[in-house]
Every structure is written in structure tokens, then in C-alpha cells.
Design an enzyme around this catalytic site. Sequence first.
Site, PDB file in Angstrom:
ATOM      1  N   ARG A 131      21.726  12.659 -21.827  1.00  0.00           N
ATOM      2  CA  ARG A 131      20.258  13.146 -21.053  1.00  0.00           C
ATOM      3  C   ARG A 131      19.708  11.814 -20.494  1.00  0.00           C
ATOM      4  O   ARG A 131      18.970  12.126 -19.502  1.00  0.00           O
ATOM      5  CB  ARG A 131      19.456  13.903 -22.181  1.00  0.00           C
ATOM      6  N   HIS A 147      23.683  22.382 -23.763  1.00  0.00           N
ATOM      7  CA  HIS A 147      25.005  22.118 -24.408  1.00  0.00           C
ATOM      8  C   HIS A 147      25.765  23.052 -23.606  1.00  0.00           C
ATOM      9  O   HIS A 147      27.030  23.063 -23.047  1.00  0.00           O
ATOM     10  CB  HIS A 147      25.142  23.064 -25.770  1.00  0.00           C
ATOM     11  N   LYS A 186      21.944  16.824 -42.843  1.00  0.00           N
ATOM     12  CA  LYS A 186      20.790  17.421 -41.890  1.00  0.00           C
ATOM     13  C   LYS A 186      20.594  18.906 -42.761  1.00  0.00           C
ATOM     14  O   LYS A 186      21.753  19.561 -43.181  1.00  0.00           O
ATOM     15  CB  LYS A 186      21.135  18.026 -40.739  1.00  0.00           C
ATOM     16  N   SER A 245      18.093  20.335 -29.480  1.00  0.00           N
ATOM     17  CA  SER A 245      17.819  21.280 -30.647  1.00  0.00           C
ATOM     18  C   SER A 245      16.928  21.089 -31.168  1.00  0.00           C
ATOM     19  O   SER A 245      16.182  21.893 -31.489  1.00  0.00           O
ATOM     20  CB  SER A 245      19.239  21.232 -31.348  1.00  0.00           C
TER      21      SER A 245
END
Length: 162
Positions: free
Chosen positions: A90, A17, A41, A129
Site C-alpha cells: 500500500r 484484499h 493476535k 483490516s
Amino acid sequence: MKKAMYPGSFDPITLGHIDVIHRAAEMFDELTICVLNNQAKKPLFSVDERVKIIREATSDLDNVVVDSFGGLLIDYAKEKQIHISIRGLRAVTDFEYELQIAQTNRLLSGGDLDTVFLTTSLEYAYLSSSAVKEIAMFGGDISKCVPAFLIDSIYAQYGIKR
Ligand code: ADP
């Protein structure tokens, strides 16, 4: 003034990030990092903690602002008059999900909110993460994943002292 925002959960913020933030901050006059208040979440850090952490992690960048929001991204963008959202890619696996969000935001905003994708720097291509959380949970080495000042507080969330 060219403004952009970088929205995400950042739970926790990773070096991947931070790499995207540095690159985006060079491209725009002002970059707002928006911590997403995603109630679905169960977070490692609260939204307020994440805002504080990201401020510390970006204290060397004077055109970066850190904020949080709980509603629709397009409403936040409209309120702040930001027309560009930054997202990172990614691998191909990110693409389908990111494309869907980007197209939805463009549609819902009537073309007012566009998305700019930055491809990950190769050394962070593996980094997420959730991987950080899985490694930390078992006391693994996260020193190549997150800023140094954050390492102990991540382990502390799992009751690990190092
Ligand atoms: P979200 O829960 O909204 O996907 P994340 O905090 O996981 O938020 O990620 C925010 C954005 O940063 C996403 O666009 C994600 O693809 C991107 N990102 C995450 N990790 C990396 C990385 N290592 N390199 C480049 N981009 C990344």
C-alpha cells in the site's frame, strides 16, 4: 500449471484484499488464499470463519482455492508445490516489513519460494483490516471497506445492530 498463493490474516477480508485477489487470479492458473493461523493476535473471526467468508467473497472466481495453515509458510508452499507468494503493497510503510518476509522466505526455502508484489489500487490505499475494526467498533460506516454480505457480521462482533 502456474500456481500462486496469497497468504495473510484477512481478519477481516477487505475490498483491498479482494482487488489483489482478482488481479492475481488473472495472472495465475490457480490462486490459493491461505488464512494465517496467527496465535499471537486475538482475532475478530476464527480461522474457519475467515475461510468461509473468503470462499463466499471469491465465489465468482473459479481458479481460487481457500485454505488455512498454522506453520511456516515455506512448509505449506513445499507441501502444495507452490513457488510464488503474492503480497500487496500500500505504502512505503508496508515495504520494509514485506521485504523482510520476502527475503526470509526466499532464504529459508533455498530459493524455492519467491514473492510477487502487487501495488494497491489507489482507492484502497488507505484500507486495512485494522482500520475496518477500529471504524466498526464505534459503529462507523464500513460499507466502502468490506463486501456487503460481511457488514452485519462485523458489527455483530461488537454487539452493534444496524
Ligand atoms: P498480514 O497480517 O499477513 O499482514 P493482512 O491480511 O493484513 O495480512 O494482509 C495480507 C496482505 O495483503 C499483505 O501483503 C498486505 O500488505 C496486503 N494488503 C492489505 N490491505 C491491502 C490493500 N488495501 N491493498 C493492497 N494490499 C493490501
